[in-house]
Structure formats: C-alpha cells, structure tokens
Design a protein around this motif. Sequence first.
Motif, PDB file in Angstrom:
ATOM      1  N   GLY A  18       0.758  -1.209  -0.030  1.00  9.42           N
ATOM      2  CA  GLY A  18      -0.002   0.060  -0.066  1.00  9.42           C
ATOM      3  C   GLY A  18       1.004   1.393   0.053  1.00  9.42           C
ATOM      4  O   GLY A  18       1.963   1.343  -0.729  1.00  9.42           O
ATOM      5  N   ASP A  19       0.522   2.215   0.690  1.00  9.18           N
ATOM      6  CA  ASP A  19       1.185   3.682   0.950  1.00  9.18           C
ATOM      7  C   ASP A  19       2.441   3.401   1.488  1.00  9.18           C
ATOM      8  O   ASP A  19       3.489   4.306   0.991  1.00  9.18           O
ATOM      9  CB  ASP A  19       0.336   4.740   1.783  1.00  9.18           C
ATOM     10  N   ARG A  20       2.782   2.253   2.370  1.00 10.24           N
ATOM     11  CA  ARG A  20       4.271   2.160   2.852  1.00 10.24           C
ATOM     12  C   ARG A  20       5.021   1.653   1.790  1.00 10.24           C
ATOM     13  O   ARG A  20       6.371   1.793   1.887  1.00 10.24           O
ATOM     14  CB  ARG A  20       4.202   1.174   3.827  1.00 10.24           C
ATOM     15  N   PRO A  22       4.810   2.266  -2.310  1.00 13.68           N
ATOM     16  CA  PRO A  22       4.386   2.481  -3.559  1.00 13.68           C
ATOM     17  C   PRO A  22       4.698   1.703  -4.685  1.00 13.68           C
ATOM     18  O   PRO A  22       5.864   1.267  -4.670  1.00 13.68           O
ATOM     19  CB  PRO A  22       4.279   3.769  -3.718  1.00 13.68           C
ATOM     20  N   CYS A  52      -3.959  -4.164   1.525  1.00 11.02           N
ATOM     21  CA  CYS A  52      -4.574  -2.840   1.298  1.00 11.02           C
ATOM     22  C   CYS A  52      -5.805  -2.975   0.392  1.00 11.02           C
ATOM     23  O   CYS A  52      -5.382  -3.672  -0.638  1.00 11.02           O
ATOM     24  CB  CYS A  52      -3.447  -1.563   1.308  1.00 11.02           C
ATOM     25  N   ASP A  54      -6.137  -1.309  -2.257  1.00 15.59           N
ATOM     26  CA  ASP A  54      -5.914  -1.001  -3.730  1.00 15.59           C
ATOM     27  C   ASP A  54      -4.564  -1.160  -4.227  1.00 15.59           C
ATOM     28  O   ASP A  54      -4.072  -0.862  -5.162  1.00 15.59           O
ATOM     29  CB  ASP A  54      -6.122   0.387  -3.780  1.00 15.59           C
ATOM     30  N   GLU A  55      -3.595  -2.016  -3.468  1.00 13.83           N
ATOM     31  CA  GLU A  55      -2.344  -2.060  -3.724  1.00 13.83           C
ATOM     32  C   GLU A  55      -2.148  -2.853  -5.243  1.00 13.83           C
ATOM     33  O   GLU A  55      -1.360  -2.495  -6.186  1.00 13.83           O
ATOM     34  CB  GLU A  55      -1.404  -2.868  -2.841  1.00 13.83           C
ATOM     35  N   ALA A  58      -3.261  -0.300  -7.893  1.00 13.39           N
ATOM     36  CA  ALA A  58      -2.238   0.675  -7.827  1.00 13.39           C
ATOM     37  C   ALA A  58      -1.078   0.264  -8.954  1.00 13.39           C
ATOM     38  O   ALA A  58      -0.664   0.920  -9.623  1.00 13.39           O
ATOM     39  CB  ALA A  58      -1.748   1.071  -6.640  1.00 13.39           C
ATOM     40  N   GLU A  62      -0.175   1.771 -12.419  1.00 16.99           N
ATOM     41  CA  GLU A  62       1.195   2.101 -12.845  1.00 16.99           C
ATOM     42  C   GLU A  62       1.740   1.737 -13.850  1.00 16.99           C
ATOM     43  O   GLU A  62       2.338   2.124 -14.971  1.00 16.99           O
ATOM     44  CB  GLU A  62       2.268   1.940 -11.541  1.00 16.99           C
TER      45      GLU A  62
END
Length: 73
Positions: A18-20, A22, A52, A54-55, A58, A62
């Motif tokens: 996740g955010d941790r 990207p 998460c 959306d990982e 995401a 990308e």
Amino acid sequence: MQEHGPFEYIVGSDLLYGDRAPPGPLVDVLASLFSAPGSSGAHVILAVKNRCADETQAFCREAEQRGLWDIRL
C-alpha cells in the motif's frame, strides 16, 4: 542487476504494501530488468496478499500507464 541476465522468469512475493511501498519503484526495477538485452520475453510472476484495498490495482495502473506489459490477474 543487469549483469545477471537475461531472465526468462522474474518471481516476487510480498513486494506491495500500500502507501508504505508505492508501486512506482517496483515498476522501475522490473522495467530496468526488461530493458536488458534478451529479456523482452520474460514473464513476471508476483504473489500478492492484498493487505490494502488498492495495492494490486495501484501496481496494475502504474504499469499500464507506462504501457509496459500485458497484465493478467
């Protein structure tokens, strides 16, 4: 890393958090491995535990935005 190749398969696990963590840097590394002479036919296999919401999406977004691969889930 490119001195160790070309690769037929690239396998990874637990690379998305996740955010941790990207997806951009992972996509950069994979793109770099694919740019090595003889590596264009390589297959990437990633084992993902969707911690998460959306990982996975995401990462796919990308890679698709960069037009790099045919992605199959």
